[in-house]
Each structure stands twice: as C-alpha cells, then as structure tokens.
Design a protein around this motif. Structure first.
Motif, short mmCIF file in Angstrom:
data_model
loop_
_atom_site.label_atom_id
_atom_site.label_comp_id
_atom_site.label_asym_id
_atom_site.label_seq_id
_atom_site.Cartn_x
_atom_site.Cartn_y
_atom_site.Cartn_z
N LYS A 148 4.69 2.02 -3.32
CA LYS A 148 3.59 1.64 -4.20
C LYS A 148 4.06 1.42 -5.64
N GLU A 178 0.68 1.53 -7.87
CA GLU A 178 -0.63 1.29 -7.29
C GLU A 178 -1.29 2.63 -6.98
N ASN A 180 -4.68 3.12 -6.14
CA ASN A 180 -5.50 2.88 -4.95
C ASN A 180 -5.68 1.38 -4.82
N GLU A 181 -6.52 0.95 -3.88
CA GLU A 181 -6.65 -0.48 -3.62
C GLU A 181 -7.28 -1.24 -4.78
#
Length: 244
Positions: A148, A178, A180-181
């Motif tokens: 991520k 990242e 979360n989405e």
C-alpha cells in the motif's frame, strides 16, 4: 505554476489507487493519465513569505493522457498582496509540458520518465504577476510501489532568463500510503539550489493527501513550510476531476 523556490502545480502532494501521483504535492511523478483520459486539477494555492502573500485563486491544470505520454497546460489566476504596496490580481504565466514515461516495469512496479516544461510569460511582471521572461525545466522522475506504499521523486534543472534570476537545480521525494479505499496520505521533502543572485538554498516539507469523493472526483490537500528558507506557510486545497 510559480517559478520560485517552491514550485506548485504540476507538478506538484498524491495517490495510489485513488488517482495519479503528483498533485497535490510539489514533486512530480512519471505516471500519466490513462490514454484518452483527462486529469483536471483546480486548486487554491497559498504561500506566505515575509511581507508578501501569494495565491493562485484558482490554478487551472489540464492534463491529457496518451500511451505513456501526458500533455499539460496550466495557468493561474494570481493574487499578490504586498504588506506595504497593496494587492494586485490577474492571469498568471502559462505552463506547457510533455511527460514521457519511458520505463514501466509492471512486475517490479517501477516507473521512470522525464517531464520537460516551458513557462511562457503571459502576464505583467511589473505587477509581480509573472516572471516576465521564459523559463524551461528538464527533470528526471521515478516511482516505486509496493503493497500500500508508493515512493516517487524527481531531480531536475530550471533554466531562467528573467532579470536577477539564476539557473538552479531542484529535487523532491514523496512517500505515500493508502489508508483505505478512499484516503491516501503522504509526506514530502523537497528543495532547490539558489534561484536568485545572492540567494540561498531552500528546503521545505509538505504533508497531505487525497480523499476520494467519488469515482471521478478527488479532494486534494497539503500544507507545509520551509525548513531552510523564508516561506513561513504554504497550502494547497482543490478538486481533481478524472474522466477515466
């Protein structure tokens, strides 16, 4: 984009899955928009130095994707407030650029490219709304992703022709994660050699991120200041519109 010790715009604080890296950071990355896709950034940018506040209110940053190529056109609405001399406002200088990603190793998630850009003086230098003379930048840009995380950076050279300026080197790096989405956060360190005669080097940092509002719109935000230099505060808040 402003051609001074801190260069906002293109170039530019982020994203991994949310958007292309680069804005809202100062440091550029090698990743272009998808072929046939537009990336349009409309931020408000503020920089405070002793005795002066400069704003792009807003900056219009248009980017179009081709296979491994990005075409760029950027221009600001500038507001410059001198504590002693009042405020001037108007259109700023025009920036044109072509990004070429010449290496894209999908297995190792490593990318390499270059991003030459030309600044065209289109506004009044006497009112401090533009540079008054052309300038050209040639950077090398690289990016590595894993899990991520994404790390990208650039190193380049500005050729300036305006009075009292000098050519200078610059470099920057951004580390993003990242969360979360919808959310990506990052930190940036960047700087340059003296860009004016009798000037000194600048080193600055930014922290910020991207918040995904929907599939086509992102909120971009960063804030920071010089570690070495005279910039007491800088901020970037805007929207990013994607067509692909």
């Amino acid at each position: 984009m402003k051609v001074h010790c801190i260069i906002f715009g293109a170039g530019s604080l982020l994203a991994i899955a949310l958007a292309q890296a680069g804005p809202p950071f100062v440091t550029d990355d090698p990743e272009p928009p998808p072929p046939g896709g537009w990336e349009i950034n409309v931020p408000f940018i503020l920089e405070r130095t002793p005795g002066k506040t400069e704003m792009d209110a807003p900056l219009f940053d248009f980017n179009y994707g081709l296979p491994d190529v990005q075409l760029k056109l950027e221009f600001p609405v500038k507001i410059v407030h001198e504590d002693r001399d009042g405020t001037a406002a108007g259109a700023g200088d025009l920036l044109l650029g072509v990004k070429w990603r010449f290496l894209n190793d999908e297995q190792s998630q490593f990318q390499l490219g270059t991003y030459p850009q030309l600044l065209l003086p289109t506004e009044d230098e006497a009112r401090d709304l533009g540079e008054g003379r052309p300038a050209f930048v040639l950077p090398l840009v690289a990016q590595k992703s894993w899990d991520k995380w994404t790390l990208y950076g650039n190193v380049g050279f500005w050729w300036q022709t305006a009075a009292e300026t000098r050519n200078y080197f610059y470099a920057g790096a951004v580390l993003e994660r990242e969360i979360n989405e919808r959310l990506t956060l990052g930190a940036e360190l960047f700087g340059n050699s003296p860009k004016e005669r009798g000037g000194r080097c600048d080193i600055a940092f930014n922290v910020g991120g991207i918040w995904k509002l929907n599939k086509k719109v992102n909120l971009l935000f960063t804030g920071g200041r010089d570690v070495v230099g005279n910039t007491h505060a800088m901020a970037y808040v805007g929207l990013q519109f994607l067509t692909k």
